[in-house]
Enzyme design. Sequence first.
Site, short mmCIF file in Angstrom:
data_model
loop_
_atom_site.label_atom_id
_atom_site.label_comp_id
_atom_site.label_asym_id
_atom_site.label_seq_id
_atom_site.Cartn_x
_atom_site.Cartn_y
_atom_site.Cartn_z
N ASP A 504 110.38 33.12 30.60
CA ASP A 504 109.16 34.00 30.40
C ASP A 504 108.71 33.63 29.14
O ASP A 504 109.60 32.84 28.22
CB ASP A 504 109.70 35.39 30.28
CG ASP A 504 108.56 36.49 29.76
OD1 ASP A 504 107.64 36.19 30.31
OD2 ASP A 504 108.60 37.32 28.98
N ASP A 866 112.71 39.06 29.14
CA ASP A 866 113.09 40.11 28.17
C ASP A 866 112.50 41.08 28.42
O ASP A 866 112.44 42.37 27.64
CB ASP A 866 112.38 39.55 26.64
CG ASP A 866 110.99 39.86 26.52
OD1 ASP A 866 110.35 39.42 27.78
OD2 ASP A 866 110.36 40.08 25.72
N ASP A 870 110.16 41.32 34.29
CA ASP A 870 111.11 40.33 34.49
C ASP A 870 112.18 40.83 35.41
O ASP A 870 112.77 40.22 36.00
CB ASP A 870 111.73 39.40 33.43
CG ASP A 870 110.54 38.66 32.64
OD1 ASP A 870 109.49 38.48 33.07
OD2 ASP A 870 110.56 38.68 31.28
#
Length: 1225
Positions: A504, A866, A870
């Site tokens: 990410d 994080d 996700d």
Amino acid sequence: MEDGKSPTKAVSVPSCVKQLQLVQPHSVIQHHAETPAELLSEIFGYKTQGCRKALCIAGYILSCGALLLLFYWKPEWDVWANCIHCSLEEADIVLLRTTDEFRVYSRKTVTWISVSALIKSRLDYTATAEEDSIFSKAIMKPSLQVKSIQVQKIRYVWNIYAKQFQKVGTLEDHHTCSAIHTKFGSGLTCNEQNVRRVICGPNTIDVPVIPVWKLLIKEVLNPFYVFQLFSVCLWFAEDYMEYATAIIIMSLLSIFLSVYDLRQQSVKLHRLVESHNNIMVTVCRNKEGFQELQSHHLVPGDMLVLKEGKTFLPCDAILISGQCIVNESMLTGESIPVTKTHLPQSDNFKPWRMHCAEDYKKHVLFCGTEVIQTKADGRGVVKAVVLRTGFNTAKGDLVRSILYPKPMNFKLYRDALRFLMCLIAFAAIGMIYTVCVFALNGEEASEVVKKALDVITIAVPPALPAALTTGIIYTQRRLKKKGIFCISPQRINICGQLNLICFDKTGTLTEDGLDLWGLLPSERNCFQDIHSFPADRSLPWGPAFRAMAVCHSLIVWEGKIQGDPLDVKMFEATNWVIDDSSGHQIEGQASTYATVVRPGPKASSVPVEGLTILHQFPFSSALQRMSVIAQEIGGEQQVFTKGAPEMVAMLCRAETVPSNFESKLLLYTAQGFRVVGLAYKSLQAGEKSTDLTREEVESDLTFLGLLIMENRLKRETKPVLEELSAARIRSVMVTGDNIQTAVTVARNAGMISPMDRVILVEANKIPGSFSASVTWKPLEEKKTEDYGNLEDYCQTERRIRLALGSGQFHFAMSGKSYQIVAQHFRHLLPKVLLNGTVFARMSPGQKSSLVEEFQKLDYFVGMCGDGANDCGALKVAHAGISLSEQEASVASPFTSQTPSIACVPELIREGRAALVTSFCMFKYMALYSTIQYLGVLLLYWQLNSFGNYQFLFQDLAITTVIGVTMSFTGAYPKLVPYRPPSQLISPPLLLSVVLNILFSLSMQIFGFVAVQEQPWYSKIDIHSACLSMNNHMENSSSISSQGLHGMRDGALGQMDNGYKSYENTTVWLLSTINCLIVALVFSKGKPFRQPIYTNYVFILVLIGQLGVCLFLVFADIDDLYSKMDLVCTPTMWRISMVIMLAVTLAVSFLVEEAVIENRPLWLLLKKTFRYHSKSHYKRLQRVLEQDSAWPPLNETFFSDCVAISVEGNMGGHSNPTFDSNEDAL
């Protein structure tokens, strides 16, 4: 019976088998229409038959329960033996089979729920259920019963009309927005509620703490422990008490540890969920007004009234009036408060979810989240309709994903089984040999059986699983010391195979917070001078200032301003404050709860007292923007919008957008800035803010300018990505940010090297048709000046072609393009993924889909992210690493305490070391059991064997100790550019095992034969050697004439329980020290583990064991020798044995180093025999290398009209668990 086994036959009978979407808990990501394969289960109906059942019971009794145990391991055999195949309608037992590669069967009993007590009369019945609800379709008349099954905590009922099982516990999807308001707006009647409660079951996420006895039984019935039990019984029968006792103690210890661990998990999970299982709630009853009840009585369709103050939600619910601010960190891992708005009352025929598209979550309150604040609107109280209850809720899904984890398909575990099968086959040959030898020599039948069974326990090492587990436990402990926690230990080995990592961007590669860099204001369609932050002069009062003060969803919570970090930074730059006291304006009257912002002590003087935020349209990842309606205290109402600059510009009047908008935007995004567009408009007097739709509000806006935020790379990002690149591990960026910003960050971070070219893949749907187009164009990182002339352009084109020729190119694409390519250009998707490095503007659902697509290309995919968006991808990946300490990390197998990507190479290093350790362990265990097995078979030739203490010494003092300490070796600090083998059955590994078996066999046979050729050798007189050494008498004639049983007839033989002989002593000493040699040769260090000498414990253990063995070789202590069943041999023979061992060590070591571990040699062999990797992506790479037309440049492809329907979206979930679309079964 047969037709139950044959799915092909079953599939042809539509009523017996439906491809049903069953709740595999790992199926948390959904592509709505196109369901991934692992979500599906096939269902088969069976009917119990009396005579079959009676036969089975007889079988249980006759087999002393062995058949029952077999059926416990194989539920499908149980069903096939006891039942006959039938349609689902008649079935009282159903068999489910997953359609993934595991084809796991599970057996479910059909239960009947009676509702006759609740439905007294025909009148009641019609009143109870609307015609189109599952409740009316499931009740059978006239018996008034409902047929149901429960699969992984979810209840399914039989739909009489659709002839299939359907999920209950959720509100049906077909309701439109207006239908939800009208049907459920006034609540259910008491009777409706009771019927629903009986059919759906209680609204609890009940995870009972499993009693210890159940866990114990389950653990003990594991096939491995059953084999242990068989071994132990056999050893007791042979008086091999000591090792049997040791194995019992080890097994009990292992069982208790395992049970303790499972019990702890069970208690932890129980505590996690029990808190929300029973809270008091207020519901609105049709015709009866408000009513307080316990939350476990709630059913889908109930009308929930949310009071002021903090409350935990006991179910998922759709907000239908008012507004709420919710803390969803329990589910998403992000502790940013989220604003929820009520469901619009729009009249159309679309189901409410499709009408709201990806934004339906903005109206849904999820179970287990905490409501911090409620804001009533003109219609009085804040109300919500119960959407899902129990395990159907978001939290229930999360709990289910822990209870039923996704099965890991890893070759190592399948190979391990094949490996054990080989050993069993090996043992079977030994058994036949044993039976032949002993039967021909007239041994008693009971002895023959015992000896034959003994061979199995020797050939199959009972300590293998324990040894493998210890390796994983040590790795887990090492990871814990480095701040990486693991909830799924079996995935550690898989980390050793990772060759592609998705990252990410925000908060993972870059710093979490953004810094406000500047504001580029726009007036009369021209950009003005940039206003930099932090600046000496304050920002002048005007629409842009007002936008920064009100266009956010911040709240004051526990004395601090909370919300999106971008919003916080933007608001802080104004030096204004949120006035917390102004919460409820006029109590009791139909007024709205509004947020008021006022100038703070540091703010510059402004002509207003403050601004009131009247209404919010929260940020939506689908629309990429948010809006508010605000009013100067005592002034006019205005709309303020902020979001992705391209989106905001589209909503503005064209004459207000500067002509150089795109080049300015490119200028800043190309430098890696995060850019946000601002716009506003005034509302006419008299328009009520609550009556306006979002479309009306966000139109004809005036463009205000660009807000520029700086998102800095984390310090460790670049070195980590360089390390991964050097180790040939691919890095891919998957982000929700702008594509240009993402490409710049990828360049700065080193994902894309300075010389490489980036090709933008843009796909668009062609308006008015069902086809789409995809365009490939070079993404020139334009410097501020444009191309001077055409010549420059041609040179650039040539330069790009050159770069592409050498294969250095990367594809970048947006989520929208990814989705269109996945739908319309399915054949191009693998080619794009092969060089795709930047995926921008990706929704959470697309992130998960991308990870799955990479896995289909045979990549081992790691995902590092994080937080909320996700979660899905973290779960789907082979190894998900979450950089958040929130509870949502239960969605991810690994969680890193330090929020940096430095944990990724660390995990790969440890994974590689663990994988190599597992292989070493397998090789060692295979050889130890084979060495012992060969030794015993050699001695069986003479009707002899090892003594109990000899076995005990090899099994306990040597192997068990080595098994425990071999795994202490740490990971090698450098990542090498290749991975350890993923298969046990790989040529180097097999060759290594086979060659070492041959060396051991040669040495043992040589020793066995050579000792018989010695001049002092005697078959009867086992003391002859040492005596003959004293008086040099060679008494050969008395030896040769003796029969095979002479040894046992002799007087000496009576004392020494028949094991003592020169062959026994020779073979035992050779095989024991051979075990040490093998342990040393196999426990290799570099390139995946640290050199063996760093494992001090192991080295000390080996030295200690070798010392004891050499002492046994050279010592002449009668008591010790008689205890160990050894006999005295001449010193020269002992030296000869040591020489044999030294030769074996040298040869074994040389072969391992020069052949087995010789990577260049294996690569040469691969090249010579033209062996190519079978991985899908490698095959594709080879094909594309030959294709001169790839990659296309400045070209456009068009698709056919037939598209794979992936209904409008691929998810867009802020949490994988929020989306369960598995209704029909």
